[in-house]
Design a protein around this motif. Structure first.
Motif, PDB file in Angstrom:
ATOM      1  N   PHE A 149       0.815  -1.213   0.000  1.00 24.91           N
ATOM      2  CA  PHE A 149       0.000   0.000   0.000  1.00 24.91           C
ATOM      3  C   PHE A 149       0.851   1.267   0.000  1.00 24.91           C
ATOM      4  O   PHE A 149       0.490   2.260  -0.644  1.00 24.91           O
ATOM      5  CB  PHE A 149      -0.948   0.016   1.206  1.00 24.91           C
ATOM      6  N   ALA A 150       1.978   1.235   0.692  1.00 25.02           N
ATOM      7  CA  ALA A 150       2.831   2.426   0.737  1.00 25.02           C
ATOM      8  C   ALA A 150       3.337   2.790  -0.659  1.00 25.02           C
ATOM      9  O   ALA A 150       3.311   3.963  -1.064  1.00 25.02           O
ATOM     10  CB  ALA A 150       3.996   2.197   1.692  1.00 25.02           C
ATOM     11  N   ALA A 151       3.796   1.784  -1.398  1.00 23.16           N
ATOM     12  CA  ALA A 151       4.277   2.028  -2.755  1.00 23.16           C
ATOM     13  C   ALA A 151       3.130   2.446  -3.670  1.00 23.16           C
ATOM     14  O   ALA A 151       3.298   3.326  -4.527  1.00 23.16           O
ATOM     15  CB  ALA A 151       4.966   0.783  -3.297  1.00 23.16           C
ATOM     16  N   LEU A 152       1.982   1.834  -3.492  1.00 19.70           N
ATOM     17  CA  LEU A 152       0.808   2.198  -4.281  1.00 19.70           C
ATOM     18  C   LEU A 152       0.439   3.660  -4.057  1.00 19.70           C
ATOM     19  O   LEU A 152       0.231   4.420  -5.014  1.00 19.70           O
ATOM     20  CB  LEU A 152      -0.367   1.296  -3.900  1.00 19.70           C
ATOM     21  N   LYS A 153       0.355   4.064  -2.808  1.00 15.57           N
ATOM     22  CA  LYS A 153      -0.022   5.439  -2.473  1.00 15.57           C
ATOM     23  C   LYS A 153       0.979   6.428  -3.059  1.00 15.57           C
ATOM     24  O   LYS A 153       0.593   7.451  -3.635  1.00 15.57           O
ATOM     25  CB  LYS A 153      -0.102   5.597  -0.957  1.00 15.57           C
TER      26      LYS A 153
END
Length: 265
Positions: free
Chosen positions: A77-81
Protein backbone atom coordinates in the motif's frame (compact mmCIF):
# COMPACT_ATOMS: atom_id res chain seq x y z
CA UNK A 1 -14.55 14.19 -39.75
CA UNK A 2 -16.55 17.41 -39.79
CA UNK A 3 -15.23 18.36 -43.21
CA UNK A 4 -15.80 14.82 -44.59
CA UNK A 5 -12.20 14.68 -45.78
CA UNK A 6 -10.74 11.15 -45.90
CA UNK A 7 -7.86 10.56 -43.49
CA UNK A 8 -5.73 7.59 -42.59
CA UNK A 9 -6.34 5.27 -39.68
CA UNK A 10 -9.09 4.98 -37.12
CA UNK A 11 -12.05 7.34 -36.66
CA UNK A 12 -11.65 10.14 -34.13
CA UNK A 13 -14.26 8.49 -31.88
CA UNK A 14 -12.00 5.43 -31.58
CA UNK A 15 -8.99 7.59 -30.72
CA UNK A 16 -10.97 9.29 -27.96
CA UNK A 17 -12.24 6.00 -26.58
CA UNK A 18 -8.86 4.25 -26.49
CA UNK A 19 -7.05 7.21 -24.92
CA UNK A 20 -9.31 6.93 -21.85
CA UNK A 21 -7.86 3.67 -20.55
CA UNK A 22 -10.53 3.20 -17.89
CA UNK A 23 -13.36 3.62 -20.37
CA UNK A 24 -11.61 1.29 -22.82
CA UNK A 25 -11.14 -1.40 -20.18
CA UNK A 26 -14.77 -1.09 -19.11
CA UNK A 27 -15.81 -1.74 -22.72
CA UNK A 28 -13.51 -4.78 -22.90
CA UNK A 29 -15.00 -6.20 -19.72
CA UNK A 30 -18.56 -5.59 -20.89
CA UNK A 31 -17.81 -7.57 -24.08
CA UNK A 32 -16.29 -10.50 -22.19
CA UNK A 33 -12.71 -9.75 -23.28
CA UNK A 34 -10.26 -10.73 -20.56
CA UNK A 35 -8.43 -7.68 -19.17
CA UNK A 36 -6.80 -7.18 -15.75
CA UNK A 37 -9.11 -5.96 -13.01
CA UNK A 38 -8.66 -2.23 -12.41
CA UNK A 39 -9.64 0.84 -10.46
CA UNK A 40 -9.37 4.58 -11.04
CA UNK A 41 -7.82 6.21 -7.96
CA UNK A 42 -6.48 9.54 -6.79
CA UNK A 43 -4.88 10.57 -3.49
CA UNK A 44 -8.33 11.17 -1.97
CA UNK A 45 -9.80 7.75 -2.86
CA UNK A 46 -6.98 5.45 -1.75
CA UNK A 47 -9.24 3.98 0.93
CA UNK A 48 -11.33 2.37 -1.82
CA UNK A 49 -8.47 0.18 -3.05
CA UNK A 50 -9.61 -3.45 -3.45
CA UNK A 51 -7.26 -5.09 -5.97
CA UNK A 52 -4.72 -7.88 -5.48
CA UNK A 53 -0.98 -7.11 -5.51
CA UNK A 54 1.17 -6.75 -7.49
CA UNK A 55 -0.46 -3.83 -9.31
CA UNK A 56 0.71 -1.40 -11.95
CA UNK A 57 -0.07 2.32 -11.78
CA UNK A 58 -0.49 4.32 -14.99
CA UNK A 59 -1.82 7.70 -16.08
CA UNK A 60 -5.45 7.29 -17.07
CA UNK A 61 -5.17 9.15 -20.38
CA UNK A 62 -1.64 9.06 -21.81
CA UNK A 63 0.07 7.02 -24.51
CA UNK A 64 3.65 6.22 -25.62
CA UNK A 65 4.35 4.74 -22.13
CA UNK A 66 4.34 8.16 -20.46
CA UNK A 67 4.44 7.71 -16.69
CA UNK A 68 5.61 4.09 -16.81
CA UNK A 69 8.81 3.20 -14.96
CA UNK A 70 10.22 0.43 -12.77
CA UNK A 71 8.40 2.07 -9.83
CA UNK A 72 5.04 1.67 -11.59
CA UNK A 73 4.72 -1.93 -10.38
CA UNK A 74 3.81 -1.89 -6.68
CA UNK A 75 3.60 -4.65 -4.09
CA UNK A 76 2.23 -2.89 -1.01
CA UNK A 77 0.00 0.00 0.00
CA UNK A 78 2.83 2.43 0.74
CA UNK A 79 4.28 2.03 -2.76
CA UNK A 80 0.81 2.20 -4.28
CA UNK A 81 -0.02 5.44 -2.47
CA UNK A 82 3.30 6.98 -3.44
CA UNK A 83 2.86 6.10 -7.11
CA UNK A 84 -0.79 7.22 -7.31
CA UNK A 85 0.19 10.58 -5.81
CA UNK A 86 3.09 10.91 -8.26
CA UNK A 87 0.99 10.10 -11.33
CA UNK A 88 -1.94 12.27 -10.24
CA UNK A 89 0.36 15.24 -9.69
CA UNK A 90 2.39 14.78 -12.87
CA UNK A 91 -0.53 14.23 -15.23
CA UNK A 92 -3.23 16.30 -13.61
CA UNK A 93 -5.83 13.60 -13.21
CA UNK A 94 -6.72 10.15 -11.97
CA UNK A 95 -4.37 7.19 -11.95
CA UNK A 96 -5.36 3.88 -13.49
CA UNK A 97 -4.42 1.00 -11.18
CA UNK A 98 -4.67 -2.53 -12.51
CA UNK A 99 -3.58 -5.96 -11.37
CA UNK A 100 -0.21 -6.74 -12.92
CA UNK A 101 -0.02 -9.78 -15.20
CA UNK A 102 3.54 -11.07 -14.89
CA UNK A 103 3.94 -13.12 -18.05
CA UNK A 104 4.88 -12.94 -21.72
CA UNK A 105 3.95 -9.72 -23.52
CA UNK A 106 2.64 -9.67 -27.08
CA UNK A 107 1.23 -7.13 -29.48
CA UNK A 108 -0.40 -7.52 -32.86
CA UNK A 109 -2.05 -5.21 -35.36
CA UNK A 110 -5.41 -5.50 -37.02
CA UNK A 111 -5.09 -4.32 -40.62
CA UNK A 112 -7.93 -3.50 -43.01
CA UNK A 113 -11.49 -2.25 -43.11
CA UNK A 114 -14.34 -4.61 -43.95
CA UNK A 115 -12.20 -7.75 -43.87
CA UNK A 116 -9.32 -7.05 -41.51
CA UNK A 117 -6.50 -9.49 -40.92
CA UNK A 118 -3.99 -9.74 -38.11
CA UNK A 119 -0.40 -9.02 -39.04
CA UNK A 120 2.31 -11.32 -37.65
CA UNK A 121 2.44 -11.21 -33.86
CA UNK A 122 5.32 -9.59 -31.96
CA UNK A 123 6.65 -10.53 -28.54
CA UNK A 124 8.43 -8.10 -26.26
CA UNK A 125 11.33 -9.98 -24.72
CA UNK A 126 12.75 -8.59 -21.47
CA UNK A 127 16.35 -9.39 -20.53
CA UNK A 128 16.35 -7.50 -17.27
CA UNK A 129 17.86 -8.07 -13.82
CA UNK A 130 15.56 -9.85 -11.39
CA UNK A 131 15.03 -6.66 -9.38
CA UNK A 132 13.42 -4.83 -12.33
CA UNK A 133 9.82 -5.58 -13.33
CA UNK A 134 9.27 -6.73 -16.90
CA UNK A 135 7.39 -3.68 -18.16
CA UNK A 136 7.56 -1.72 -21.40
CA UNK A 137 8.53 1.55 -19.71
CA UNK A 138 8.99 5.02 -21.16
CA UNK A 139 12.77 4.50 -20.95
CA UNK A 140 12.51 1.23 -22.85
CA UNK A 141 11.07 3.16 -25.81
CA UNK A 142 12.82 6.50 -25.68
CA UNK A 143 15.90 6.63 -23.40
CA UNK A 144 18.94 5.05 -25.04
CA UNK A 145 20.94 5.39 -21.82
CA UNK A 146 18.50 3.27 -19.84
CA UNK A 147 19.02 -0.42 -19.04
CA UNK A 148 15.42 -0.91 -20.10
CA UNK A 149 16.21 0.37 -23.60
CA UNK A 150 18.97 -2.17 -24.15
CA UNK A 151 17.26 -5.08 -22.37
CA UNK A 152 13.91 -4.89 -24.18
CA UNK A 153 13.69 -6.50 -27.60
CA UNK A 154 10.80 -6.90 -30.04
CA UNK A 155 10.72 -10.28 -31.78
CA UNK A 156 8.51 -10.70 -34.83
CA UNK A 157 7.14 -13.19 -35.66
CA UNK A 158 6.82 -14.33 -32.05
CA UNK A 159 7.97 -17.81 -31.14
CA UNK A 160 4.55 -19.26 -30.31
CA UNK A 161 2.54 -22.34 -31.18
CA UNK A 162 -0.13 -22.35 -33.91
CA UNK A 163 -2.79 -22.61 -31.20
CA UNK A 164 -1.40 -19.58 -29.37
CA UNK A 165 -1.24 -17.69 -32.65
CA UNK A 166 -4.89 -18.43 -33.41
CA UNK A 167 -5.95 -17.46 -29.89
CA UNK A 168 -4.14 -14.13 -30.03
CA UNK A 169 -5.44 -13.38 -33.54
CA UNK A 170 -9.00 -14.10 -32.45
CA UNK A 171 -8.66 -11.68 -29.54
CA UNK A 172 -7.16 -8.97 -31.76
CA UNK A 173 -9.93 -9.20 -34.36
CA UNK A 174 -12.62 -9.16 -31.69
CA UNK A 175 -11.13 -6.03 -30.10
CA UNK A 176 -10.60 -4.38 -33.50
CA UNK A 177 -14.30 -4.79 -34.30
CA UNK A 178 -15.48 -3.98 -30.77
CA UNK A 179 -13.77 -0.58 -30.82
CA UNK A 180 -14.80 0.19 -34.41
CA UNK A 181 -11.21 0.40 -35.62
CA UNK A 182 -10.36 1.06 -39.24
CA UNK A 183 -7.22 0.53 -41.32
CA UNK A 184 -4.74 -0.24 -38.54
CA UNK A 185 -4.71 -0.60 -34.76
CA UNK A 186 -2.43 -2.43 -32.35
CA UNK A 187 -3.57 -4.50 -29.39
CA UNK A 188 -1.16 -5.04 -26.48
CA UNK A 189 -1.58 -8.24 -24.49
CA UNK A 190 -0.05 -10.34 -21.73
CA UNK A 191 -0.17 -14.12 -21.46
CA UNK A 192 -0.38 -15.31 -17.87
CA UNK A 193 1.29 -18.47 -16.59
CA UNK A 194 -1.88 -20.46 -17.37
CA UNK A 195 -1.70 -19.42 -21.02
CA UNK A 196 -4.66 -17.02 -20.87
CA UNK A 197 -4.50 -13.82 -22.92
CA UNK A 198 -5.24 -10.51 -21.18
CA UNK A 199 -5.71 -7.33 -23.22
CA UNK A 200 -3.67 -4.53 -21.66
CA UNK A 201 -4.32 -1.67 -24.07
CA UNK A 202 -5.79 -0.84 -27.46
CA UNK A 203 -3.72 1.50 -29.64
CA UNK A 204 -5.53 2.91 -32.70
CA UNK A 205 -3.14 4.69 -35.07
CA UNK A 206 0.04 3.41 -33.39
CA UNK A 207 3.49 4.51 -34.51
CA UNK A 208 4.08 3.34 -38.09
CA UNK A 209 7.53 4.80 -38.68
CA UNK A 210 10.09 2.35 -40.10
CA UNK A 211 11.28 -0.26 -37.62
CA UNK A 212 8.43 0.22 -35.14
CA UNK A 213 5.71 -2.28 -34.19
CA UNK A 214 3.15 -2.22 -36.99
CA UNK A 215 5.77 -1.55 -39.68
CA UNK A 216 7.87 -4.44 -38.38
CA UNK A 217 4.81 -6.70 -38.48
CA UNK A 218 3.94 -5.67 -42.04
CA UNK A 219 7.49 -6.51 -43.11
CA UNK A 220 7.12 -9.95 -41.52
CA UNK A 221 3.95 -10.35 -43.61
CA UNK A 222 6.01 -9.79 -46.77
CA UNK A 223 5.20 -6.15 -47.46
CA UNK A 224 7.72 -3.46 -48.27
CA UNK A 225 7.37 -0.27 -46.25
CA UNK A 226 6.08 1.54 -49.34
CA UNK A 227 3.42 -1.14 -49.83
CA UNK A 228 2.42 -0.90 -46.16
CA UNK A 229 1.92 2.87 -46.32
CA UNK A 230 0.17 2.55 -49.69
CA UNK A 231 -2.38 0.16 -48.24
CA UNK A 232 -3.07 2.54 -45.35
CA UNK A 233 -3.74 5.34 -47.86
CA UNK A 234 -5.94 2.98 -49.88
CA UNK A 235 -7.98 2.13 -46.77
CA UNK A 236 -8.48 5.85 -46.11
CA UNK A 237 -9.81 6.45 -49.62
CA UNK A 238 -12.43 3.74 -49.40
CA UNK A 239 -15.99 4.78 -48.78
CA UNK A 240 -16.44 5.31 -45.05
CA UNK A 241 -19.73 3.51 -44.81
CA UNK A 242 -21.22 1.58 -41.91
CA UNK A 243 -19.51 -1.65 -42.89
CA UNK A 244 -16.10 0.04 -42.61
CA UNK A 245 -16.83 1.10 -39.04
CA UNK A 246 -17.92 -2.43 -38.10
CA UNK A 247 -15.77 -4.82 -40.15
CA UNK A 248 -16.93 -8.33 -40.89
CA UNK A 249 -14.86 -11.40 -39.94
CA UNK A 250 -11.80 -12.25 -41.94
CA UNK A 251 -12.16 -15.68 -43.58
CA UNK A 252 -10.95 -18.36 -41.22
CA UNK A 253 -9.53 -15.82 -38.79
CA UNK A 254 -6.17 -16.12 -40.50
CA UNK A 255 -3.24 -14.05 -39.36
CA UNK A 256 -0.85 -12.23 -41.63
CA UNK A 257 1.76 -14.74 -40.52
CA UNK A 258 -0.24 -17.48 -42.24
CA UNK A 259 -1.44 -15.57 -45.30
CA UNK A 260 1.77 -13.50 -45.75
CA UNK A 261 -0.19 -10.39 -46.74
CA UNK A 262 -3.39 -8.72 -45.63
CA UNK A 263 -6.45 -9.43 -47.72
CA UNK A 264 -7.98 -6.53 -49.59
CA UNK A 265 -11.45 -5.56 -48.34
Amino acid sequence: DQLKIPYTGCPSSVLMLALDKARAKALLKSAGVRTPDFQVLDPNTMGEFRLIYPCIVKPRAEDASHGLSAESVVNDFAALKRQVEKISAAYGGDALVEEFVDGREFNASGFGNRRPVVLPISEMEFHLPDNLPKVLTYDAKWNEDSPYFHATKAVCPANITPTQRRTIATVVLKVFRLFGCRAYARVDMRMDFDGKIHVIEVNPNPDISPGTGAARQSAAAGMSYTEFIGKIVQFAMEQNDESNSHPSPAPGGQTGGDTHSPEHP
